[in-house]
Design a protein around this motif. Structure first.
Motif, PDB file in Angstrom:
ATOM      1  N   LYS A  14     -28.807  -6.371 -17.095  1.00 11.78           N
ATOM      2  CA  LYS A  14     -27.762  -5.412 -17.450  1.00 11.78           C
ATOM      3  C   LYS A  14     -27.314  -5.654 -18.871  1.00 11.78           C
ATOM      4  CE  LYS A  14     -23.217  -3.647 -16.110  1.00 11.78           C
ATOM      5  NZ  LYS A  14     -22.076  -3.760 -15.159  1.00 11.78           N
ATOM      6  N   HIS A  15     -26.872  -6.873 -19.166  1.00 11.55           N
ATOM      7  CA  HIS A  15     -26.459  -7.229 -20.526  1.00 11.55           C
ATOM      8  C   HIS A  15     -27.577  -7.950 -21.282  1.00 11.55           C
ATOM      9  CE1 HIS A  15     -22.678  -6.939 -18.200  1.00 11.55           C
ATOM     10  NE2 HIS A  15     -22.235  -6.348 -19.287  1.00 11.55           N
ATOM     11  N   VAL A  16     -28.350  -8.717 -20.566  1.00 10.79           N
ATOM     12  CA  VAL A  16     -29.500  -9.433 -21.153  1.00 10.79           C
ATOM     13  C   VAL A  16     -30.747  -9.045 -20.364  1.00 10.79           C
ATOM     14  CG1 VAL A  16     -30.554 -11.690 -21.535  1.00 10.79           C
ATOM     15  CG2 VAL A  16     -28.109 -11.365 -21.977  1.00 10.79           C
ATOM     16  N   ARG A  17     -31.722  -8.465 -21.093  1.00 18.65           N
ATOM     17  CA  ARG A  17     -32.960  -8.021 -20.444  1.00 18.65           C
ATOM     18  C   ARG A  17     -34.158  -8.577 -21.216  1.00 18.65           C
ATOM     19  NH1 ARG A  17     -32.153  -1.573 -20.009  1.00 18.65           N
ATOM     20  NH2 ARG A  17     -32.188  -1.838 -22.292  1.00 18.65           N
ATOM     21  N   TYR A  18     -35.143  -9.045 -20.479  1.00 18.76           N
ATOM     22  CA  TYR A  18     -36.395  -9.481 -21.093  1.00 18.76           C
ATOM     23  C   TYR A  18     -37.463  -8.436 -20.794  1.00 18.76           C
ATOM     24  CZ  TYR A  18     -40.650 -12.053 -22.140  1.00 18.76           C
ATOM     25  OH  TYR A  18     -41.871 -12.414 -22.661  1.00 18.76           O
ATOM     26  N   LEU A  19     -38.013  -7.840 -21.864  1.00 18.28           N
ATOM     27  CA  LEU A  19     -38.953  -6.731 -21.717  1.00 18.28           C
ATOM     28  C   LEU A  19     -40.407  -7.146 -21.895  1.00 18.28           C
ATOM     29  CD1 LEU A  19     -37.040  -3.874 -23.600  1.00 18.28           C
ATOM     30  CD2 LEU A  19     -36.797  -4.673 -21.239  1.00 18.28           C
ATOM     31  N   GLY A  20     -40.661  -8.440 -21.996  1.00 17.00           N
ATOM     32  CA  GLY A  20     -42.033  -8.904 -22.164  1.00 17.00           C
ATOM     33  C   GLY A  20     -42.519  -8.743 -23.592  1.00 17.00           C
ATOM     34  N   GLU A  21     -43.815  -8.523 -23.758  1.00 12.59           N
ATOM     35  CA  GLU A  21     -44.417  -8.403 -25.084  1.00 12.59           C
ATOM     36  C   GLU A  21     -44.759  -6.945 -25.386  1.00 12.59           C
ATOM     37  OE1 GLU A  21     -47.559 -11.189 -25.930  1.00 12.59           O
ATOM     38  OE2 GLU A  21     -46.879 -12.529 -24.329  1.00 12.59           O
ATOM     39  N   TRP A  22     -44.610  -6.558 -26.647  1.00  9.32           N
ATOM     40  CA  TRP A  22     -45.053  -5.251 -27.129  1.00  9.32           C
ATOM     41  C   TRP A  22     -46.250  -5.441 -28.042  1.00  9.32           C
ATOM     42  CZ3 TRP A  22     -39.712  -2.989 -29.072  1.00  9.32           C
ATOM     43  CH2 TRP A  22     -38.948  -2.615 -27.960  1.00  9.32           C
ATOM     44  N   ASP A  23     -47.176  -4.494 -28.025  1.00  5.41           N
ATOM     45  CA  ASP A  23     -48.212  -4.494 -29.049  1.00  5.41           C
ATOM     46  C   ASP A  23     -47.649  -3.835 -30.310  1.00  5.41           C
ATOM     47  OD1 ASP A  23     -48.268  -1.739 -28.574  1.00  5.41           O
ATOM     48  OD2 ASP A  23     -50.136  -1.801 -27.448  1.00  5.41           O
ATOM     49  N   ARG A  24     -48.453  -3.779 -31.371  1.00  3.29           N
ATOM     50  CA  ARG A  24     -47.946  -3.258 -32.643  1.00  3.29           C
ATOM     51  C   ARG A  24     -47.523  -1.794 -32.512  1.00  3.29           C
ATOM     52  NH1 ARG A  24     -45.597  -6.238 -35.514  1.00  3.29           N
ATOM     53  NH2 ARG A  24     -45.821  -4.783 -37.239  1.00  3.29           N
ATOM     54  N   ALA A  25     -48.266  -1.017 -31.764  1.00  7.40           N
ATOM     55  CA  ALA A  25     -47.924   0.397 -31.603  1.00  7.40           C
ATOM     56  C   ALA A  25     -46.557   0.560 -30.945  1.00  7.40           C
ATOM     57  CB  ALA A  25     -48.999   1.107 -30.779  1.00  7.40           C
ATOM     58  N   ALA A  26     -46.244  -0.290 -29.979  1.00  7.57           N
ATOM     59  CA  ALA A  26     -44.951  -0.218 -29.300  1.00  7.57           C
ATOM     60  C   ALA A  26     -43.820  -0.623 -30.236  1.00  7.57           C
ATOM     61  CB  ALA A  26     -44.962  -1.111 -28.057  1.00  7.57           C
ATOM     62  N   VAL A  27     -44.060  -1.631 -31.066  1.00  4.94           N
ATOM     63  CA  VAL A  27     -43.052  -2.033 -32.050  1.00  4.94           C
ATOM     64  C   VAL A  27     -42.776  -0.881 -33.006  1.00  4.94           C
ATOM     65  CG1 VAL A  27     -42.541  -3.595 -33.972  1.00  4.94           C
ATOM     66  CG2 VAL A  27     -43.627  -4.487 -31.904  1.00  4.94           C
ATOM     67  N   HIS A  28     -43.832  -0.257 -33.516  1.00  4.42           N
ATOM     68  CA  HIS A  28     -43.671   0.857 -34.449  1.00  4.42           C
ATOM     69  C   HIS A  28     -42.875   2.002 -33.826  1.00  4.42           C
ATOM     70  CE1 HIS A  28     -47.620  -0.491 -36.606  1.00  4.42           C
ATOM     71  NE2 HIS A  28     -46.565  -1.188 -37.000  1.00  4.42           N
ATOM     72  N   LYS A  29     -43.079   2.241 -32.563  1.00  6.59           N
ATOM     73  CA  LYS A  29     -42.453   3.383 -31.886  1.00  6.59           C
ATOM     74  C   LYS A  29     -41.052   3.079 -31.365  1.00  6.59           C
ATOM     75  CE  LYS A  29     -43.114   6.438 -27.884  1.00  6.59           C
ATOM     76  NZ  LYS A  29     -43.993   6.741 -26.716  1.00  6.59           N
ATOM     77  N   ASN A  30     -40.838   1.895 -30.817  1.00  7.88           N
ATOM     78  CA  ASN A  30     -39.622   1.613 -30.047  1.00  7.88           C
ATOM     79  C   ASN A  30     -38.480   0.988 -30.833  1.00  7.88           C
ATOM     80  OD1 ASN A  30     -41.002   2.530 -27.785  1.00  7.88           O
ATOM     81  ND2 ASN A  30     -41.607   0.477 -27.127  1.00  7.88           N
ATOM     82  N   LEU A  31     -38.794   0.351 -31.948  1.00  9.67           N
ATOM     83  CA  LEU A  31     -37.759  -0.421 -32.650  1.00  9.67           C
ATOM     84  C   LEU A  31     -36.595   0.457 -33.091  1.00  9.67           C
ATOM     85  CD1 LEU A  31     -37.081  -3.274 -33.484  1.00  9.67           C
ATOM     86  CD2 LEU A  31     -38.444  -2.959 -35.555  1.00  9.67           C
ATOM     87  N   THR A  32     -36.869   1.677 -33.513  1.00 10.08           N
ATOM     88  CA  THR A  32     -35.822   2.570 -34.008  1.00 10.08           C
ATOM     89  C   THR A  32     -34.828   2.990 -32.934  1.00 10.08           C
ATOM     90  OG1 THR A  32     -35.465   4.499 -35.439  1.00 10.08           O
ATOM     91  CG2 THR A  32     -37.039   4.749 -33.615  1.00 10.08           C
ATOM     92  N   ASN A  33     -35.136   2.726 -31.676  1.00 14.49           N
ATOM     93  CA  ASN A  33     -34.211   3.087 -30.593  1.00 14.49           C
ATOM     94  C   ASN A  33     -32.977   2.199 -30.565  1.00 14.49           C
ATOM     95  OD1 ASN A  33     -35.900   5.138 -29.642  1.00 14.49           O
ATOM     96  ND2 ASN A  33     -37.021   3.739 -28.298  1.00 14.49           N
ATOM     97  N   TYR A  34     -33.021   1.071 -31.275  1.00 11.66           N
ATOM     98  CA  TYR A  34     -31.937   0.087 -31.223  1.00 11.66           C
ATOM     99  C   TYR A  34     -30.986   0.223 -32.413  1.00 11.66           C
ATOM    100  CZ  TYR A  34     -34.591  -2.014 -27.458  1.00 11.66           C
ATOM    101  OH  TYR A  34     -35.243  -2.220 -26.270  1.00 11.66           O
TER     102      TYR A  34
END
Length: 303
Positions: free
Chosen positions: A191-211
């Motif tokens: 809820k407050h702390v979540r571990y999402l595992g590992e992202w590949d480079r494509a996921a980093v490029h796509k998902n980082l801006t959501n934060y």
């Protein structure tokens, strides 16, 4: 580790981007990703205008080779504690001795430069920050998530477990943890702390801006690529002083912290205010750390 890396090889990513952008400027760049004398000789380093070694533990080997085969050698150390001699291990002390005997160094920050100067380095030395391929990162004017992210290999040096513990104590914010966990364990409540595992480079490029913000509470960094990537995606920064190399820390979206408590407090503010600065943050990354900018400086430095 392969070059380019599809996962968590920051140095491998930097090497690949350096190749691509130098080639765009009209230069031919080859990569040797093998150890040993036979691969080194097969690469014919004496036929190149410059050889740049990024694996500092092989400095002594390449120093000797450059003398015997007469080629121009530049070495860079990516050691996280390079600017912090009190934290050096015995392994890096031996590596540093070899670096001090090199003719040419490119270091990642002014702080590292000062260490070599204080130790009496006699060769040619220059500072070149790391760069990131800004255009690869999706950018949204508004963060999808009013939360923070800790992105990178989870290890003691980076303090993620301490940050997670403080967030669980206060329960005033949400932080996702992404990266290889290895043997480091920390509590999550999903809820407050979540571990999402590992992202590949494509996921980093796509998902980082959501934060809304990146937290990097590390006790030693040379010039962390993840900070450049976070800025390219529009995130505010909550970082330790040890992770702040090459940054204008007077920017209102850069929050320096000295403790995990401070990091969590600053992260709460950074999340609230991030919408005010996202376009400014992206522009700052483009103008100061984009690979196109860094590659031009690099060519000028080694010419």
């Amino acid at each position: 580790m392969p070059i380019p890396s599809n996962g968590w090889g920051a140095v491998e990513t930097l090497i690949w981007n350096q190749k691509i952008y130098c080639e765009a400027l009209g230069h031919t760049v080859d990569i040797l990703n093998q150890r040993g004398l036979a691969p080194a000789l097969a690469a014919k380093p004496w036929t190149y205008d410059v050889v740049h070694v990024h694996f500092d533990s092989l400095t002594e080997f390449w120093n000797l080779l450059s003398v015997h085969l007469d080629f121009k050698l530049v070495v860079t150390s990516h050691y996280g504690y390079a600017a912090f001699p009190r934290k050096w291990g015995t392994g890096y002390m031996a590596t540093f001795k070899s670096l001090m005997e090199s003719e040419r160094l490119i270091v990642l920050s002014e702080e590292i430069l000062k260490v070599f100067q204080r130790k009496g380095f006699k060769g040619v030395i220059g500072v070149l920050p790391n760069g990131t391929e800004t255009k690869q990162f999706l950018f949204k004017k508004d963060a999808l998530l009013k939360s923070a992210i800790c992105l990178g290999r989870i290890e003691i040096r980076k303090g993620q477990a301490e940050i997670a513990k403080k967030i669980l104590t206060k329960r005033n914010m949400v932080c996702d943890f992404v990266g290889p966990a290895d043997s480091i364990k920390f509590k999550v409540d999903n809820k407050h702390v979540r571990y999402l595992g590992e992202w590949d480079r494509a996921a980093v490029h796509k998902n980082l801006t959501n934060y809304s913000c990146l937290i990097l509470f590390s006790d030693g960094e040379a010039h962390p690529l993840v900070i450049l990537e976070a800025m390219a995606a529009g995130l505010s920064l909550v970082i330790s002083k040890e992770a702040s190399a090459n940054l204008d820390t007077g920017q209102p979206w850069i929050h320096l912290c000295e403790s995990a408590d401070e990091a969590v407090e600053h992260a709460e503010q950074a999340i609230r205010d991030n919408h005010l600065y996202r376009e400014q943050i992206r522009k700052y990354a483009e103008e100061n750390f984009d690979c196109s900018v860094i590659a031009q400086k690099y060519i000028e430095m080694i010419s």
